[in-house]
Design an enzyme around this catalytic site. Structure first.
Site, PDB file in Angstrom:
ATOM      1  N   CYS A 101      24.505  19.822  76.770  1.00  0.00           N
ATOM      2  CA  CYS A 101      24.414  19.184  75.459  1.00  0.00           C
ATOM      3  C   CYS A 101      24.125  17.690  75.601  1.00  0.00           C
ATOM      4  CB  CYS A 101      25.710  19.406  74.687  1.00  0.00           C
ATOM      5  SG  CYS A 101      25.709  18.670  73.038  1.00  0.00           S
ATOM      6  N   CYS A 221      31.004  22.652  73.461  1.00  0.00           N
ATOM      7  CA  CYS A 221      30.443  21.452  72.849  1.00  0.00           C
ATOM      8  C   CYS A 221      29.847  21.754  71.474  1.00  0.00           C
ATOM      9  CB  CYS A 221      29.372  20.871  73.769  1.00  0.00           C
ATOM     10  SG  CYS A 221      28.594  19.382  73.147  1.00  0.00           S
TER      11      CYS A 221
END
Length: 417
Positions: A101, A221
């Site tokens: 991410c 995430c």
């Protein structure tokens, strides 16, 4: 005072990014707060806190009297992070979406948005990390977009280094180990010299009580905490198989899919009172191999190989280039103790990492992150494991046997990870 530098601060609605924006404004920067939406709550049965987080980030920006924007990377997150996560699980690996991410979303798409769309001189995040540049040095570098064909020679000779922050317990360089050198050059980490406790104190004094009361973000995430098996089975078809004892090959029970397990975790097997732990997986037979103790030798290894290693300084360290070997430190989980290791560079850019001692549950799909002193050198995805202590132990026992092994003698197999 001179030119007022424009900094775009990534706002998550949490205490760290809120204090980062506050500190940037106190330093005299022209700050813009931006909230990223990366997961579509309408696609989920579980509760998603993105709307509440966005509202909290907006309230902080109002308090600071700075502009607020919201940007959506739902499509990019799905294609570049979550789809990769699903493919890795199907391959029998355990991915790290937080590292991906940061690489693909925060320090690529968001970075380009901050610099190119909002015209920022730099971006900032609430990570506990620091770079080898002082804040003002960041603004001395002329930004060119798109980047030139030939890089400035000084850039090549002096890459920006990523280093651990003052709070070693909260240090987040592990999660930043795959970001680009270009993004690192244009990033400020306002919390680099602070501890978490001091950040909370600043937030309290600033009146950010609504973010202080929130729990620390955990889980995948931008997706958050969820019951993993139920969550992953919403996206992957169940592929039942057997739990098999690594010691005698006995079938111990059944599971819904190897991708719901990672090495080292406890396997809850129906009908078994004793605790069993996952030591390996074979995706061709759908078998998950288990051992009867949490520190079984089948869980310990001291050698791994990565895919092509991502060096934060672009090129491998000079010591490694010259001799093909280098002493440094290793971790594959955030906050795990650093372990001394020897790194060998391969022709394809991958590396072999030999640890000073066997480590429990080294896992394919996780990232091997290397450190030299307080500097984070970069990371590579673990794609191959060396033999376990259990395999080596069996080999030694065979060697001690009175008679040499014959062609008919069966070996106790250990599945390849």
């Amino acid at each position: 005072m001179g030119v007022l530098r424009h900094v775009v601060c990534a706002m998550s609605g949490g205490v760290d990014s809120s204090v980062s924006a506050l500190l940037l404004k106190r330093r005299g920067y022209n700050v813009t707060g931006v909230f990223m939406k990366n997961w579509d709550s309408l696609d989920e049965k579980g509760v998603c806190s993105s709307e509440k987080d966005c509202e909290d980030a907006y309230r902080v920006c109002q308090t600071l009297d700075i502009p607020f924007h919201q940007v959506s990377y739902v499509k990019e997150y799905w294609h570049e992070v979550f789809s990769n996560l699903l493919k890795e699980y199907e391959r029998g690996r355990t991915p790290n979406p937080d590292i991906l991410c940061n690489k693909h979303i925060k320090f690529h798409h968001f970075y380009q948005y901050a610099i190119n769309s909002l015209g920022a001189d730099a971006m900032a995040t609430g990570h506990y990390a620091r770079t080898s540049l002082e804040d003002e040095d960041v603004f001395q570098q002329k930004h060119v977009a798109p980047p030139p064909v030939f890089r400035d020679r000084r850039e090549i000779r002096s890459p920006v280094r990523l280093c651990q922050g003052a709070d070693l317990f909260k240090d987040q360089t592990f999660f930043l180990s795959q970001i680009s050198q270009d993004a690192l050059r244009r990033t400020l980490f306002p919390l680099s010299g602070l501890t978490k406790d001091f950040v909370k104190k600043i937030a309290a004094e600033a009146g950010f009580h609504h973010v202080l009361q929130k729990k620390e973000s955990m889980g995948i995430c931008f997706i958050g905490e969820r019951h993993f098996e139920d969550f992953i089975l919403q996206y992957l078809e169940p592929k039942p198989g057997n739990f098999v004892s690594i010691e005698d090959g006995k079938v111990m029970g059944e599971h819904k899919g190897w991708f719901t397990f990672t090495l080292g975790q406890r396997a809850r097997i129906g009908g078994q009172r004793e605790a069993w732990f996952v030591v390996d997986k074979d995706i061709t037979t759908a078998e998950v191999f288990v051992a009867p103790t949490t520190n079984h030798p089948a869980l310990f290894r001291d050698t791994i190989r990565t895919d092509r290693f991502h060096w934060l300084g672009v090129d491998p360290p000079l010591e490694l280039v010259r001799t093909q070997m280098m002493e440094c430190h290793f971790r594959f989980q955030h906050q795990m103790p650093l372990t001394p290791c020897t790194v060998t560079l391969n022709m394809d850019g991958s590396v072999w990492i030999m640890l000073s001692q066997p480590i429990r549950a080294l896992t394919p799909g996780q990232f091997a992150v290397l450190y030299k002193g307080d500097e984070c050198l970069g990371s590579g995805k673990i794609v191959r494991l060396g033999p376990s202590e259990y395999t080596l132990q069996l080999g030694r026992e065979r060697m001690k046997g009175a008679a040499p092994p014959t062609d008919k003698e069966q070996r106790t197999p250990e599945p390849a990870s």
